[in-house]
Design an enzyme around this catalytic site. Structure first.
Site, PDB file in Angstrom:
ATOM      1  N   GLU A 124       0.852  -1.188   0.000  1.00 43.42           N
ATOM      2  CA  GLU A 124       0.000   0.000   0.000  1.00 43.42           C
ATOM      3  C   GLU A 124       0.891   1.242   0.000  1.00 43.42           C
ATOM      4  O   GLU A 124       1.875   1.275   0.729  1.00 43.42           O
ATOM      5  CB  GLU A 124      -0.903   0.026   1.245  1.00 43.42           C
ATOM      6  CG  GLU A 124      -1.933   1.139   1.150  1.00 43.42           C
ATOM      7  CD  GLU A 124      -2.883   1.168   2.357  1.00 43.42           C
ATOM      8  OE1 GLU A 124      -2.741   0.343   3.278  1.00 43.42           O
ATOM      9  OE2 GLU A 124      -3.754   2.037   2.346  1.00 43.42           O
ATOM     10  N   GLY A 263       3.172   2.219  10.809  1.00 36.47           N
ATOM     11  CA  GLY A 263       2.982   1.460  12.040  1.00 36.47           C
ATOM     12  C   GLY A 263       2.738  -0.018  11.747  1.00 36.47           C
ATOM     13  O   GLY A 263       3.359  -0.894  12.344  1.00 36.47           O
ATOM     14  N   ALA A 264       1.818  -0.287  10.826  1.00 34.34           N
ATOM     15  CA  ALA A 264       1.484  -1.666  10.491  1.00 34.34           C
ATOM     16  C   ALA A 264       0.617  -1.686   9.245  1.00 34.34           C
ATOM     17  O   ALA A 264       0.099  -0.656   8.830  1.00 34.34           O
ATOM     18  CB  ALA A 264       0.742  -2.337  11.645  1.00 34.34           C
ATOM     19  N   MET A 265       0.468  -2.904   8.668  1.00 38.47           N
ATOM     20  CA  MET A 265      -0.250  -3.034   7.401  1.00 38.47           C
ATOM     21  C   MET A 265      -1.142  -4.271   7.391  1.00 38.47           C
ATOM     22  O   MET A 265      -0.727  -5.358   7.782  1.00 38.47           O
ATOM     23  CB  MET A 265       0.786  -3.094   6.262  1.00 38.47           C
ATOM     24  CG  MET A 265       0.187  -3.287   4.901  1.00 38.47           C
ATOM     25  SD  MET A 265      -0.865  -1.894   4.430  1.00 38.47           S
ATOM     26  CE  MET A 265      -2.009  -2.718   3.332  1.00 38.47           C
ATOM     27  N   ASN A 267      -2.374  -6.455   5.233  1.00 38.13           N
ATOM     28  CA  ASN A 267      -2.374  -7.471   4.172  1.00 38.13           C
ATOM     29  C   ASN A 267      -3.247  -8.660   4.554  1.00 38.13           C
ATOM     30  O   ASN A 267      -3.173  -9.152   5.668  1.00 38.13           O
ATOM     31  CB  ASN A 267      -0.955  -7.973   3.945  1.00 38.13           C
ATOM     32  CG  ASN A 267       0.061  -6.863   3.943  1.00 38.13           C
ATOM     33  OD1 ASN A 267      -0.030  -5.953   3.139  1.00 38.13           O
ATOM     34  ND2 ASN A 267       0.987  -6.904   4.891  1.00 38.13           N
ATOM     35  N   HIS A 299      -6.714  -2.382  15.060  1.00 37.28           N
ATOM     36  CA  HIS A 299      -6.964  -1.628  13.821  1.00 37.28           C
ATOM     37  C   HIS A 299      -6.712  -2.499  12.590  1.00 37.28           C
ATOM     38  O   HIS A 299      -7.566  -2.621  11.709  1.00 37.28           O
ATOM     39  CB  HIS A 299      -6.065  -0.389  13.811  1.00 37.28           C
ATOM     40  CG  HIS A 299      -6.155   0.442  12.575  1.00 37.28           C
ATOM     41  ND1 HIS A 299      -6.925   1.589  12.506  1.00 37.28           N
ATOM     42  CD2 HIS A 299      -5.585   0.311  11.350  1.00 37.28           C
ATOM     43  CE1 HIS A 299      -6.809   2.117  11.304  1.00 37.28           C
ATOM     44  NE2 HIS A 299      -6.002   1.359  10.581  1.00 37.28           N
ATOM     45  N   GLU A 300      -5.534  -3.103  12.528  1.00 34.72           N
ATOM     46  CA  GLU A 300      -5.206  -3.893  11.330  1.00 34.72           C
ATOM     47  C   GLU A 300      -6.128  -5.104  11.224  1.00 34.72           C
ATOM     48  O   GLU A 300      -6.555  -5.466  10.132  1.00 34.72           O
ATOM     49  CB  GLU A 300      -3.732  -4.323  11.335  1.00 34.72           C
ATOM     50  CG  GLU A 300      -2.725  -3.188  11.519  1.00 34.72           C
ATOM     51  CD  GLU A 300      -2.902  -2.000  10.582  1.00 34.72           C
ATOM     52  OE1 GLU A 300      -3.528  -2.151   9.517  1.00 34.72           O
ATOM     53  OE2 GLU A 300      -2.429  -0.892  10.935  1.00 34.72           O
ATOM     54  N   HIS A 303      -9.451  -4.123   9.748  1.00 27.94           N
ATOM     55  CA  HIS A 303      -9.428  -3.887   8.298  1.00 27.94           C
ATOM     56  C   HIS A 303      -9.862  -5.132   7.522  1.00 27.94           C
ATOM     57  O   HIS A 303     -10.223  -5.020   6.351  1.00 27.94           O
ATOM     58  CB  HIS A 303      -8.016  -3.519   7.834  1.00 27.94           C
ATOM     59  CG  HIS A 303      -7.718  -2.044   7.843  1.00 27.94           C
ATOM     60  ND1 HIS A 303      -8.583  -1.095   7.345  1.00 27.94           N
ATOM     61  CD2 HIS A 303      -6.614  -1.362   8.253  1.00 27.94           C
ATOM     62  CE1 HIS A 303      -8.018   0.121   7.459  1.00 27.94           C
ATOM     63  NE2 HIS A 303      -6.841  -0.013   8.016  1.00 27.94           N
ATOM     64  N   GLU A 322      -9.856   3.913   6.214  1.00 29.73           N
ATOM     65  CA  GLU A 322      -9.048   4.350   7.357  1.00 29.73           C
ATOM     66  C   GLU A 322      -9.867   5.095   8.419  1.00 29.73           C
ATOM     67  O   GLU A 322      -9.733   4.827   9.613  1.00 29.73           O
ATOM     68  CB  GLU A 322      -7.856   5.193   6.889  1.00 29.73           C
ATOM     69  CG  GLU A 322      -6.833   4.415   6.047  1.00 29.73           C
ATOM     70  CD  GLU A 322      -6.240   3.199   6.756  1.00 29.73           C
ATOM     71  OE1 GLU A 322      -6.413   3.057   7.980  1.00 29.73           O
ATOM     72  OE2 GLU A 322      -5.613   2.361   6.063  1.00 29.73           O
TER      73      GLU A 322
HETATM   74  N1  BES Z   1      -3.130   0.752   5.835  1.00 30.78           N
HETATM   75  C1  BES Z   1      -2.390   1.397   6.844  1.00 30.78           C
HETATM   76  C2  BES Z   1      -0.922   1.306   6.673  1.00 30.78           C
HETATM   77  C3  BES Z   1      -0.334   2.096   5.539  1.00 30.78           C
HETATM   78  C4  BES Z   1      -0.457   3.431   5.513  1.00 30.78           C
HETATM   79  C5  BES Z   1       0.361   1.527   4.533  1.00 30.78           C
HETATM   80  C6  BES Z   1       0.111   4.164   4.485  1.00 30.78           C
HETATM   81  C7  BES Z   1       0.908   2.243   3.513  1.00 30.78           C
HETATM   82  C8  BES Z   1       0.789   3.575   3.479  1.00 30.78           C
HETATM   83  C9  BES Z   1      -2.709   0.824   8.221  1.00 30.78           C
HETATM   84  O1  BES Z   1      -3.961   0.254   8.342  1.00 30.78           O
HETATM   85  C10 BES Z   1      -2.693   1.975   9.180  1.00 30.78           C
HETATM   86  O2  BES Z   1      -3.522   2.803   9.077  1.00 30.78           O
HETATM   87  N2  BES Z   1      -1.708   2.003  10.071  1.00 30.78           N
HETATM   88  C11 BES Z   1      -1.480   3.089  10.983  1.00 30.78           C
HETATM   89  C12 BES Z   1      -1.812   2.725  12.388  1.00 30.78           C
HETATM   90  C13 BES Z   1      -3.270   2.741  12.698  1.00 30.78           C
HETATM   91  C14 BES Z   1      -3.530   2.305  14.112  1.00 30.78           C
HETATM   92  C15 BES Z   1      -3.917   4.073  12.471  1.00 30.78           C
HETATM   93  C16 BES Z   1      -0.009   3.401  10.884  1.00 30.78           C
HETATM   94  O3  BES Z   1       0.699   2.665  10.221  1.00 30.78           O
HETATM   95  O4  BES Z   1       0.418   4.397  11.447  1.00 30.78           O
HETATM   96 ZN    ZN Z   2      -5.545   1.526   8.627  1.00 28.54          ZN
END
Ligand code: BES
Ligand code: ZN
Length: 886
Positions: A124, A263-265, A267, A299-300, A303, A322
């Site tokens: 992403e 922070g995390a993804m 997938n 959160h992840e 999704h 999001e």
């Molecule tokens: N889908 C995002 C991660 C992401 C963001 C991947 C931008 C590539 C580009 C993931 O679900 C996300 O939102 N992660 C947040 C943490 C969340 C608790 C809000 C993050 O990575 O900060």
């Molecule tokens: Zn997210």
């Protein structure tokens, strides 16, 4: 400046592709120095239209391409910098592409890359095109299967879906195949290869299916995964109970990686996490880090439905997944812990970070209508304001109707790529409500202002509410939005009047929700009348922060104090006190003593806090810690249109000094009372007590001097059995103005010596220093040269530079411009190696218009230096150009 200016992508140009990939098999041959990808695509015509198929691809080496088994002649396709176009395709065909990539050289951490000895992916938003040629857009949903072949040094080979085959080849290499039955867009693809340890568990879903749960990490971290596993199981249960959402594969995996931009993804079936958002142990994670792990794991996981089963049609719809998922994780955390405390934290963040974005040149609606680089739009607006908008819908519809709307949305769009309008349509259909005025929240940028006036005349109380919204780039005229304004009326004793007994009238709609009135302000202005009252009531307004607006409601310090003491809405009581504190700091003139009102309030709260340590609830302790906390500098800055950095910092310091000195004995007593006797537990009882204890420590460290202070700090550090307390000792030492700096240096050295091998703790070591008021740009450079620093690791970059630019505002905004220069230098250094990190770091420089004196000129100079650089990435280019256009 760059040769070709990157072009903006516009929502109004959206077109669904006529030819679509429906199925894909990916074969990865992982070898030292290079990886070969063979991609077999089943293409289908899904609507009339063109016959050419454009596949995205960047930094790929194309080795072969065949169409239905035949090699393509040179005029049957066209290859350029970022695409491969195949001409004149039939309605159905199979395309096979072979290409080579070099994960070892990938420093941008997008696509397939190496983190230490581990191969992992981040796709992403548009990273898949760095793996192979593909329709790298979220509205192309295909069934994926993956085969990975790698040497024996990489025994764990993972991808999305269910494991279907694994074998050891004759040459000793391992080969594993995965199949994901759920069609998905390419951004949800993931692959991991490495030598990983595992923590296993299982979960039985509401329909009785058993799901295997696995968390993978490097072997030395595997004992720090239990907390995340516990969160995962709680999140899975909660999503079933609260949203009716069940998990859908046989296995759910999380992998912890050290080098990760975000922070995390999420997938599908294979979430990839930054170690900072999944690992936790008493010695390596602070209490807030535990809370962060809880929020991110949930959160992840959430999704899986809000994002994966129903995905986004295009990246303008990012808030669809999001904003909704942040709302969902906030609800989860509120149900797990204290709802009010979670709300205060979120509003604190919104007001300091999202308001700042919305008041600057990068302001955009939660559904933007254009972007140059989508990576720049994972913003507090799309996320946190997006979540606020969902929260308002929840308030407007009520839990039951909201749930019906959410069920309808998932049912209608399961397996599809949807839009924010689809989401609103489901909510409107389920509720029978007209949400057309509400929809403006999605398309208008800027923070609305809610101005309130009240009148009292012969037993009739009238509130007049007016909304407006300042202009933002490209949007001068704003229309009214639909905002739910929750309120209550207090009598002279501070008792909340039962809304059901009030004689209310308004030309706008209103509901009674529990003990609050929710007024629907959907026009420029409205009023609410209450008749038959004996005395003038005090209004508790915007209870629970029912709408993300700036409230302009002038109230006397006496009224604010009254609300701070009596308001039964925990958020509103906190907010009243914060308003008093902001007013006090804002009116600081150099020597005036702190107001009696505040001293009295703090004295009363300190007494309550001491009592709460002994016999109060966890919630009481958390709430008192929140109320006794002074606003952060970033929060303060956002409360003023023109920011006078020196005056606000001096005002805050003076207030802290005065409160510390005047109430010194009370702070000490609270500190002593809250000190722990029990071993560390990451639970509410322990966390709330530590919150009070370490808050008190901060004030005590300001009030005390000399040997007494040294002794206290060293004892706090030495007796600590956890990172939260050790860190608090360091922070208190670094914030003291009287302490000999040799003492803090000694503590810092002890800390580093003990935890040198724990990357997450070393990050704390950098960030407490970078955020301390004595740390200048020069000191940051010294820290960057330290052996323990790694300028390519995103967590280290954040711990040092982001902590400096975001949490050390007085030094970032140093009058000589040294802070701006440091950040600009760092942006340039990162621009080509990691554009996403570079652009995130550049953003604070764009806020120049808000500052007074010489600072705007110095900030612009830094931006201009960036603009003049060769080969600016689109990421940095977009931020810099918009920053200068303001
Ligand atoms: N889908 C995002 C991660 C992401 C963001 C991947 C931008 C590539 C580009 C993931 O679900 C996300 O939102 N992660 C947040 C943490 C969340 C608790 C809000 C993050 O990575 O900060
Ligand atoms: Zn997210």
């Amino acid at each position: 400046m760059r040769d070709a200016e990157p072009k903006a992508i516009r929502l109004k140009d959206y077109e669904a592709p006529a030819l679509q990939i429906r199925q894909v098999h990916l074969a990865f041959e992982i070898q030292p120095g290079e990886t070969t990808v063979t991609s077999t695509l089943q293409i289908e015509r899904v609507r009339p239209g063109e016959t050419d198929l454009r596949l995205d691809g960047q930094e790929l080496e194309l080795l072969d391409v065949t169409l239905d088994g035949e090699s393509l002649s040179a005029n049957a396709y066209q290859l350029d910098e970022d695409s491969l176009t195949l001409f004149d395709l039939p309605d159905r065909c199979e395309i096979r592409i072979v290409n080579r990539i070099h994960p070892e050289r990938n420093t941008a951490l997008e696509g397939l890359y190496k983190s230490g000895n581990l191969y992992c992916t981040q796709c992403e938003a548009e990273g898949f095109r760095k793996i192979t040629y593909y329709q790298d857009r979220p509205d192309v949903l295909a069934k994926f299967s993956t085969t990975i072949t790698a040497g024996s040094a990489y025994p764990v080979l993972l991808s999305n879906g269910n494991l279907v085959d694994q074998q050891t080849l004759n040459d000793g290499r391992r080969q594993v195949s995965w199949e994901d039955p759920y069609p998905k867009p390419s951004y949800l693809f993931a692959l991991v290869a490495g030598d990983l340890a595992r923590l296993e568990d299982s979960f039985t879903t509401m329909s009785g299916r058993e799901v295997k749960l696995v968390i993978y990490s490097e072997p030395h971290n595997i004992d720090q995964c239990d907390y995340a596993m516990d969160v995962l199981k709680r999140a899975m249960r909660w999503d079933e109970q609260r949203f009716g959402r069940e998990y859908d594969l046989d296995i759910f995996m999380i992998v912890a990686v050290e080098d990760f931009n975000m922070g995390a993804m999420e997938n599908k079936g294979l979430n990839i996490f930054n170690t900072s958002c999944v690992l936790a142990s008493k010695d390596t994670a602070t209490d807030p880090s535990y809370m962060r792990v809880e929020g991110v794991v949930a959160h992840e996981y959430f999704h899986n439905w809000s994002g994966n089963r129903v995905t986004c049609r295009d990246w303008f719809q990012l808030s669809l997944k999001e904003g909704f998922t942040v709302f969902r994780d906030a609800e989860f955390s509120s149900d797990m812990n204290s709802r009010t405390v979670k709300r205060i934290e979120d509003v604190n963040f919104l007001r300091s970070v999202q308001f700042a974005e919305d008041a600057g040149p990068l302001s955009h609606p939660i559904r933007p209508d254009s972007y140059i680089e989508i990576s720049n739009f994972y913003t507090p607006t799309v996320y946190e304001k997006g979540a606020e908008v969902i929260g308002m819908l929840h308030t407007i519809l009520g839990e039951e109707v909201f749930r019906r709307g959410s069920d309808l949305y998932f049912e209608r769009h399961d397996g599809e790529a949807a839009t924010t309008d689809d989401f609103l349509a489901a909510m409107a259909d389920a509720s029978g409500r007209d949400l057309s005025v509400f929809q403006r929240w999605y398309v208008q940028a800027g923070t609305p202002v809610l101005a309130v006036e009240s009148r009292w005349q012969e037993g009739t109380f009238t509130l007049i509410l007016t909304q407006s919204c300042p202009p933002t780039p490209g949007q001068t005229e704003k229309l009214p939005v639909h905002m739910p304004v929750a309120m209550g009326l207090l009598d002279a004793d501070g008792k909340l009047l039962d809304p059901a007994t009030l004689q209310l009238s308004s030309d706008s709609e209103y509901d009674i929700r529990g003990d609050s009135i929710v007024l629907h302000l959907a026009t420029a202005s409205t009023s609410l009348r209450v008749e038959g009252l004996a005395t003038e009531p005090v209004v508790s307004l915007l209870r629970g922060y029912s709408a993300p607006v700036r409230l302009k409601y002038p109230r006397s310090p006496e009224i604010l104090k009254f609300l701070a003491i009596h308001d039964s809405d925990g958020f509103a009581a906190w907010d009243a006190l914060q308003t008093l504190l902001v007013d006090e700091i804002g009116s600081y003139s150099g020597r005036r003593r702190v107001s009696e009102t505040l001293i009295e309030l703090f004295a009363a709260l300190l007494e309550q806090a001491q009592a709460a340590v002994i016999s109060g609830s966890d919630e009481d302790r958390f709430m008192l810690a929140a109320r006794l906390s002074l606003p952060q500098e970033s929060y303060l800055f956002e409360q003023f249109e023109q920011v006078d950095v020196d005056a606000l910092c001096a005002g805050r310091d003076a207030l802290q000094q005065a409160l510390a000195a005047e109430l010194r004995e009370q702070w000490l007593a609270l500190y002593q009372a809250a000190r722990s006797v029990d071993a560390y537990q990451p639970d509410a009882a322990g966390m709330s007590r530590r919150a009070l204890c370490n808050l008190a420590l901060g004030f005590v460290a300001v009030a005390l001097e000399g040997g007494e202070l040294v002794e206290l700090l060293e004892a706090h550090y030495s007796q600590a059995d956890n990172l939260t307390d050790r860190r608090a000792a360091l922070v208190a030492a670094l914030h003291s103005t009287s302490l000999d700096s040799a003492v803090s240096r000694r503590l810092l050295q002890r800390f580093l010596d003990a935890f040198r091998n724990e990357a997450l703790v070393v990050n704390q070591w950098f960030s407490v220093q970078a955020g301390s008021p004595t740390c200048s740009a020069q000191d940051i450079q010294t820290l960057a040269a330290h052996d323990a620093f790694d300028g390519r690791n995103p967590n280290k970059i954040r711990a040092l530079y982001s902590a400096f630019a975001q949490a050390n505002l007085r030094n970032f905004h140093a009058a000589d411009g040294s802070g701006y220069q440091l950040i600009a230098d760092t942006v340039l250094a990162l621009n080509s190696s990691n554009p996403q990190m570079a652009s995130a770091l550049a953003k604070p420089l764009t806020r120049w218009r808000r500052f007074s004196g010489m600072r705007p000129g110095l900030m612009r100079q830094a931006l201009e230096r960036l603009a003049a650089a060769d080969d600016l990435s689109p990421d940095v280019y977009e931020v810099v150009i918009k920053g200068l256009a303001d």
